[in-house]
Scaffold this motif. Sequence first.
Motif, PDB file in Angstrom:
ATOM      1  N   ALA A 259      27.975  40.839  39.841  1.00 32.98           N
ATOM      2  CA  ALA A 259      29.082  40.051  40.394  1.00 32.98           C
ATOM      3  C   ALA A 259      29.393  40.492  41.821  1.00 32.98           C
ATOM      4  O   ALA A 259      29.267  41.665  42.165  1.00 32.98           O
ATOM      5  CB  ALA A 259      30.319  40.207  39.523  1.00 32.98           C
ATOM      6  N   LYS A 260      29.781  39.528  42.605  1.00 31.07           N
ATOM      7  CA  LYS A 260      30.162  39.793  43.995  1.00 31.07           C
ATOM      8  C   LYS A 260      31.629  39.448  44.173  1.00 31.07           C
ATOM      9  O   LYS A 260      32.183  38.663  43.409  1.00 31.07           O
ATOM     10  CB  LYS A 260      29.304  38.959  44.930  1.00 31.07           C
TER      11      LYS A 260
ATOM     12  N   ASP B  44      33.674  36.101  43.101  1.00 33.63           N
ATOM     13  CA  ASP B  44      33.041  35.366  42.005  1.00 33.63           C
ATOM     14  C   ASP B  44      34.036  34.974  40.914  1.00 33.63           C
ATOM     15  O   ASP B  44      33.718  34.148  40.066  1.00 33.63           O
ATOM     16  CB  ASP B  44      31.913  36.188  41.369  1.00 33.63           C
TER      17      ASP B  44
ATOM     18  N   ALA C 210      33.260  44.447  42.509  1.00 29.92           N
ATOM     19  CA  ALA C 210      33.623  43.035  42.650  1.00 29.92           C
ATOM     20  C   ALA C 210      35.057  42.751  42.202  1.00 29.92           C
ATOM     21  O   ALA C 210      35.629  41.732  42.575  1.00 29.92           O
ATOM     22  CB  ALA C 210      32.664  42.159  41.852  1.00 29.92           C
TER      23      ALA C 210
END
Length: 74
Positions: A35-36, A39, A58
């Motif tokens: 995940a960034k 997101d 994230a």
Amino acid sequence: MLTALLAEHGQQALVLQGGMSAADRRAAVRRLAEAKAGDGVLVIGTTPFIGEGFDAPALDTLFLAAPISFDGLL
């Protein structure tokens, strides 16, 4: 129950809890690791999985909610 209520509102939660198979746990951890920021990952986890040493770059907000039966755990 919490994940079902969230799903009713269009939120798919990533769950980390006891009783998960090793494959399910690895998949959840992999999804979280990939995940960034931005997101919109929603994570629900129990204290053995989300506690001291938990790292998820994230995540921009973290709520820790748990029953406390012993003041030394705070």
